[in-house]
Design an enzyme around this catalytic site. Structure first.
Site, mmCIF file in Angstrom:
data_model
loop_
_atom_site.group_PDB
_atom_site.id
_atom_site.type_symbol
_atom_site.label_atom_id
_atom_site.label_comp_id
_atom_site.label_asym_id
_atom_site.label_seq_id
_atom_site.Cartn_x
_atom_site.Cartn_y
_atom_site.Cartn_z
ATOM 1 N N CYS A 1 -4.053 -1.304 -1.799
ATOM 2 C CA CYS A 1 -4.529 0.524 -2.934
ATOM 3 C C CYS A 1 -5.514 0.822 -3.392
ATOM 4 O O CYS A 1 -5.209 0.237 -4.433
ATOM 5 C CB CYS A 1 -2.790 0.720 -2.164
ATOM 6 N N ASP B 1 0.432 -1.305 -0.114
ATOM 7 C CA ASP B 1 -0.163 -0.118 0.277
ATOM 8 C C ASP B 1 0.938 1.250 -0.013
ATOM 9 O O ASP B 1 2.157 0.928 -0.029
ATOM 10 C CB ASP B 1 -1.146 -0.266 1.069
ATOM 11 N N GLU C 1 -5.020 9.612 9.237
ATOM 12 C CA GLU C 1 -3.755 9.856 9.050
ATOM 13 C C GLU C 1 -3.389 10.809 10.615
ATOM 14 O O GLU C 1 -2.316 10.306 11.436
ATOM 15 C CB GLU C 1 -2.795 10.373 8.422
#
Ligand code: DGL
Length: 276
Positions: free
Chosen positions: A77, A14, A156
């Site tokens: 991904c 990914d 994130e």
């Protein structure tokens, strides 16, 4: 080149930590398999880059994993799957599974109203890969794509609950809510992390391609006679392209287990070795 055998690990890559949601599903379904995971943390995010750049990065990642001896490659991904699945399938001597096909199949069978929405990064949505894959199954299904570029940085950053992510979801997803769709594909590896927030904003069925991809991996390995027999010692190896610190702390949250065996690599170097 090494002969492919059932004893070899599954290779997963990914752009960063998001693919760990796919790895988690694969380990849940296939706990006896060894896994090598590569997170391209030096070059994340892919979702704002051009298809050409994503294809170049993806090929380098794939060649690195091939150099370790894998029996199947999983592109964990959505952005990379959307634009580089054909290229990697053509270049690699092992089966390649992306996340788009499994997600599209699940959506096509789930929708009763034949109206599906897909959310993802800009590159994924612009590629229309989900739309093509769903229409290949049933041309009468209408597919609405919505890019949600702020979700990845919020996740994130660990802002997975609270007002900011809730308002962002409401803003992005209002076209979905008022469009008569009855199922929404989470077309980005990060989005399962904020599944509850998204569900609250749309109140329709969500399709998580991570779980569907794990089923696809099991099917491909089973058909090829490549499922590993159950064994006591199972290895999980991690590689990153930047310093491992943040990957480990955020990754353990994603994966729900400790990340112990981790090294930093440079995939551009492997490409030179692999392609001579
Ligand atoms: N892994 C990417 C995806 O599923 C999201 C993060 C990125 O943009 O690189 O599309």
């Amino acid at each position: 080149m090494q002969r492919v055998s059932a004893e070899m690990p599954i290779g997963i890559f990914d752009s960063g930590i998001g693919g760990l949601t796919v790895m988690k599903e694969i380990t849940r379904l296939l706990p006896e398999e060894d896994i090598i995971y590569l997170g391209d943390t030096a070059r994340v995010p892919y979702g704002i880059r051009s298809p050409e750049t994503v294809r170049k990065y993806s090929l380098e990642n794939a060649y690195f994993l091939m150099s370790r001896g894998i029996k199947i490659l999983v592109i964990a991904c959505n952005t990379s799957s959307s634009v580089s699945l054909d290229l990697l399938s053509e270049k690699l001597p092992v089966p390649v599974t992306g996340v788009v096909g499994p997600g599209a199949r699940a959506a096509a069978s789930a929708t009763k109203l034949k109206r599906v929405a897909v959310i993802g990064t800009e590159t994924t949505i612009n590629s229309r890969a989900y739309e093509r894959a769903i229409k290949e199954i049933d041309d009468s299904i209408s597919v609405t794509g919505v890019a949600c570029p702020l979700f990845v940085p919020l996740i994130e950053e660990g802002w997975t609950e609270g007002e900011v992510v809730r308002l962002t979801a409401e803003k992005y997803l209002s076209p979905v809510r008022y469009n008569g769709v009855d199922c929404l594909v989470l077309g980005c590896t990060h989005y399962p992390i904020i599944k509850d927030v998204i569900e609250d904003a749309v109140k329709i069925r969500l399709i998580d391609s991570a779980a569907e991809t794990a089923k696809e991996v099991r099917r491909v390995l089973k058909d090829a006679g490549m499922l590993r027999r159950s064994r006591a010692d199972v290895s999980r190896e991690f590689f990153v392209t930047d310093s491992p610190g943040k990957f480990v702390s955020a990754g353990e949250r994603f994966l729900g287990r400790k990340i112990l065996n981790i090294s930093r690599i440079n995939p551009e170097k492997t490409l030179q070795v692999y392609s001579g």
